[in-house]
Write an enzyme that holds these catalytic residues in place. Structure first.
Site, PDB file in Angstrom:
ATOM      1  N   SER A  26      47.491  -4.627  47.141  1.00  0.00           N
ATOM      2  CA  SER A  26      47.410  -4.752  45.648  1.00  0.00           C
ATOM      3  C   SER A  26      48.651  -5.742  44.822  1.00  0.00           C
ATOM      4  CB  SER A  26      49.734  -3.635  45.671  1.00  0.00           C
ATOM      5  OG  SER A  26      50.837  -4.750  46.452  1.00  0.00           O
ATOM      6  N   SER A  27      48.452  -6.485  45.624  1.00  0.00           N
ATOM      7  CA  SER A  27      48.178  -7.867  44.531  1.00  0.00           C
ATOM      8  C   SER A  27      48.493  -8.987  44.992  1.00  0.00           C
ATOM      9  CB  SER A  27      49.896  -7.704  43.334  1.00  0.00           C
ATOM     10  OG  SER A  27      51.031  -7.740  44.425  1.00  0.00           O
ATOM     11  N   ASP A  67      55.533   0.888  44.449  1.00  0.00           N
ATOM     12  CA  ASP A  67      56.139   1.732  45.383  1.00  0.00           C
ATOM     13  C   ASP A  67      54.726   2.914  44.210  1.00  0.00           C
ATOM     14  OD1 ASP A  67      57.873   0.262  45.995  1.00  0.00           O
ATOM     15  OD2 ASP A  67      59.406   1.150  44.425  1.00  0.00           O
ATOM     16  N   THR A  71      56.374  -1.579  40.788  1.00  0.00           N
ATOM     17  CA  THR A  71      55.282  -0.817  40.777  1.00  0.00           C
ATOM     18  C   THR A  71      54.493  -1.067  42.137  1.00  0.00           C
ATOM     19  OG1 THR A  71      54.775  -3.628  40.994  1.00  0.00           O
ATOM     20  CG2 THR A  71      55.006  -2.313  38.405  1.00  0.00           C
ATOM     21  N   THR A  99      50.104  -0.825  52.717  1.00  0.00           N
ATOM     22  CA  THR A  99      49.284  -1.406  50.605  1.00  0.00           C
ATOM     23  C   THR A  99      50.519  -2.309  50.660  1.00  0.00           C
ATOM     24  OG1 THR A  99      50.981   0.773  50.258  1.00  0.00           O
ATOM     25  CG2 THR A  99      49.228   1.017  50.413  1.00  0.00           C
ATOM     26  N   VAL A 157      50.060  -9.815  33.297  1.00  0.00           N
ATOM     27  CA  VAL A 157      50.955  -8.997  32.174  1.00  0.00           C
ATOM     28  C   VAL A 157      52.831 -10.656  32.313  1.00  0.00           C
ATOM     29  CG1 VAL A 157      52.290  -7.833  30.961  1.00  0.00           C
ATOM     30  CG2 VAL A 157      49.483  -6.726  31.894  1.00  0.00           C
TER      31      VAL A 157
END
EC number: 2.7.1.35
Length: 298
Positions: free
Chosen positions: A184-185, A221, A219, A146, A212
């Site tokens: 994840s991003s 984790d 985040t 991840t 945001v």
């Protein structure tokens, strides 16, 4: 062998006295979702490192080995899942690799979820010597990986400027032996959304993650823990696990931001006001409402 069918996780990552990163971000959501969690803290700090004053200490290799030895001697070393996050030294990562192999002797079906915490936004916050150990030792052992965009680029050496680049990175990680790759991003040029990506068994899904305008710690984790949980709870339905994970994470982040902004109407919000509101969002963790759908892209 475990006495019942309750999934059991050993989580090795950081710990803070105040706030939510590392094990503080991972353990509570996993427990809420029905997992037994044992945790080993690679560091114990008073707060996370975005605060001005950092106090605490680092777990050394001998201490980690001693803790695991106690689990083995007392025959409480059966786990269904193994989760790792922040660790500060290459030697500790090598020790973690030994632990994985040891746990798989007890349970050959152990699922290893690796969050290769190294940095974000183009900056490393661990020693550079950690990268080759992740790349060459831990990543090939992982069932689920991840990384964020920066970490995935570091591991593969492939830049990720668009979706095609992201897919090349994902394929490279699969080639390294990882069954399920979850980014994840990623920031691929969309002004309004980050993109989350999950790939397994020849199928890849993407999901928008509205940006945001604030900085949050922990985040990643939380993401890794939630994806571990929902992968198990959905019978490895990667699309649904990604949707549930993002639904939970986005609700918590938005609630944290709105609460913090209410007391800081303008300017940058201090770190102590952007600690993730996990306890206040217990019901969200238990039953996230999916608003953003993942789309299959290949």
């Amino acid at each position: 062998m475990s006495q019942d069918d309750t999934p059991r996780v050993l989580s090795i990552q950081s710990h803070v006295v105040h706030g939510y990163v590392g094990n503080k971000s991972a353990v509570f959501p996993l427990q809420v979702l029905g997992f037994e969690v044992d945790s080993i803290n690679t560091v114990q700090f008073s707060t996370h490192t975005a605060y001005k004053h950092i106090k605490g200490y680092v777990l050394n290799n001998d201490q980690m080995k001693e803790l695991v030895e106690g689990l083995v001697l007392n025959e409480v070393d059966y786990y269904t899942h193994f989760l790792t996050g922040y660790s500060r030294s290459p030697d500790s990562l090598r020790e973690i690799a030994k632990i994985i192999k040891q746990l798989r002797e007890k349970n050959p079906n152990l699922i290893y979820v690796c969050d290769p915490v190294m940095g974000d936004n183009g900056k490393m916050y661990v020693p550079e010597e950690i990268l080759p150990v992740y790349r060459d030792v831990l990543v090939p052992l992982a069932d689920i990986l991840t990384p964020n965009q920066f970490e995935a680029e570091l591991i593969t050496g492939i830049p990720m400027k668009d979706l095609d680049g992201a897919l090349r990175v994902i394929q490279r990680l699969h080639d390294m032996g990882v069954k399920t790759v979850v980014l994840s991003s990623t920031d691929l040029g969309d002004e309004e959304n980050m993109i989350g990506l999950a790939s397994t068994g020849g199928s890849c899904y993407k999901i928008p993650i509205p940006k945001v305008e604030a900085t949050f710690t922990g985040t990643g984790d939380l993401f890794a823990a939630l994806f571990l949980a929902w992968s198990h709870l959905t019978g490895n339905d990667v699309k649904l696990a990604l949707e549930k994970t993002i639904a939970t994470l986005q609700s918590i982040v938005v609630d944290t931001y709105q609460t913090a902004r209410a007391s800081h109407l303008t300017g940058k919000i201090p770190p102590r006001f952007t600690e993730l509101r996990l306890v206040q969002n217990k019901t969200v963790i238990e039953d996230p409402k999916i608003k953003l759908k993942a789309v299959k892209i290949n």
